[in-house]
Design an enzyme around this catalytic site. Sequence first.
Site, mmCIF file in Angstrom:
data_model
loop_
_atom_site.group_PDB
_atom_site.id
_atom_site.type_symbol
_atom_site.label_atom_id
_atom_site.label_comp_id
_atom_site.label_asym_id
_atom_site.label_seq_id
_atom_site.Cartn_x
_atom_site.Cartn_y
_atom_site.Cartn_z
ATOM 1 N N SER A 40 -17.941 -3.637 -6.579
ATOM 2 C CA SER A 40 -17.173 -3.373 -5.358
ATOM 3 C C SER A 40 -17.991 -2.466 -4.448
ATOM 4 O O SER A 40 -19.012 -1.898 -4.857
ATOM 5 C CB SER A 40 -15.843 -2.706 -5.700
ATOM 6 O OG SER A 40 -16.070 -1.390 -6.197
ATOM 7 N N TYR A 67 0.839 -1.200 0.000
ATOM 8 C CA TYR A 67 0.000 0.000 0.000
ATOM 9 C C TYR A 67 0.873 1.249 0.000
ATOM 10 O O TYR A 67 2.090 1.182 0.191
ATOM 11 C CB TYR A 67 -0.926 -0.015 1.221
ATOM 12 C CG TYR A 67 -2.108 0.912 1.111
ATOM 13 C CD1 TYR A 67 -3.050 0.752 0.100
ATOM 14 C CD2 TYR A 67 -2.293 1.958 2.014
ATOM 15 C CE1 TYR A 67 -4.141 1.599 0.001
ATOM 16 C CE2 TYR A 67 -3.390 2.805 1.924
ATOM 17 C CZ TYR A 67 -4.301 2.621 0.915
ATOM 18 O OH TYR A 67 -5.375 3.467 0.814
ATOM 19 N N PHE A 69 -6.714 9.419 -7.812
ATOM 20 C CA PHE A 69 -7.305 9.771 -6.522
ATOM 21 C C PHE A 69 -6.846 8.783 -5.466
ATOM 22 O O PHE A 69 -6.925 7.562 -5.640
ATOM 23 C CB PHE A 69 -8.836 9.755 -6.591
ATOM 24 C CG PHE A 69 -9.496 10.021 -5.264
ATOM 25 C CD1 PHE A 69 -9.570 11.317 -4.771
ATOM 26 C CD2 PHE A 69 -10.031 8.981 -4.503
ATOM 27 C CE1 PHE A 69 -10.167 11.567 -3.531
ATOM 28 C CE2 PHE A 69 -10.630 9.219 -3.277
ATOM 29 C CZ PHE A 69 -10.693 10.518 -2.793
#
EC number: 1.3.1.104
Length: 350
Positions: free
Chosen positions: A170, A69, A286
């Site tokens: 999702s 991440y 984003f």
Amino acid sequence: MNSTRNIISLVRRYSTSRSVKIASHGSPSTALKIENENITDKISNKDVLVEMLHAPINPADLNIIQGTYGTNVQVGGVAGMEGVGVVKKVGSGVTGLKENDLVVPSMKQHFGSWRSKGVWSEQQLFKVPSDIPTEYLSTISINPTTAYLLLNDFVKLQQGDVIIQNASNSMVGLSVIQLAKARGIKTINVIRDGSEFEDNVQRLKQLGGDIVVSEEYVRTPAFRKLISDLPSPKLALNAVGGQSATELSRILADNGTLVTYGGMSREPVTIPTSQLIFRNIQIRGFWLNKWFEQHTDSEKQSVYDAIFDLIRKKQFKLLIEKHKFSEFDQALLKSQQSGHGRKIVLDLQL
């Protein structure tokens, strides 16, 4: 007699908290360990003792455990980015919270929500209303907020406009569908083909999706005919990358914007040069963590309030599957299975 009182006092100052810690970075099935630790009731003046109620298992949580991440959590840290808890005790210097308030992470830094109880500073917590289901509150900070910002921060959308998205089944995708419907914005929703395809189509349409098609169908002339009566999409939301993102860019209106917020395929976003030169397609990215870093609590409150309002009006719901914290291994396994269409949420007091 005095020694007995001291023992009683000592017992009252400590309670046990169960937590899931990152033992190493790697596969979530082997990189985590569950520990019990003592939590003291004696907290510093700016700290808050919180009993955690619910916390989801998000894809980003798994990425953090894997070490892939955008932010790193050190080995030994408690996993879990978001959740909801109830305030049990506040320090003498805490001014914005009181006992029995419901709180979620401020999202300014990693929180460590996969635990039954913890102590945080007041600045790490954000008060939320008590009339929203706690399992909803536990997920509000990431998926619904991401969906809201994707629809509001990149293109000025009006009633009757059209957007297109992949990864539509999702939790972000399902949130986008409902938030768009509430504003009169039509959605073209792309999902993977597979054994659950028809079930997913039905689910997305029940939530308000206007068109639901497979990745393969998007590449056919029949799809172009299907959407020919609609305005071309002004906004495309990409959480997959690779060929899927390329196809989204081709469907956009001239001067349209493609926003990438995920990369499930682990393939790069590749846009033909002609789309950039002749059609002026805009490519944006984003990351929610960065948004929280750069915006105020007041701005965050405005986003949450808009979502809470739709929940109260029954115009927004989250598909949730709750699991006992004591059955964490099963919950973790279920969270990594595709196709079930529900957010796995831990009940941290069971």
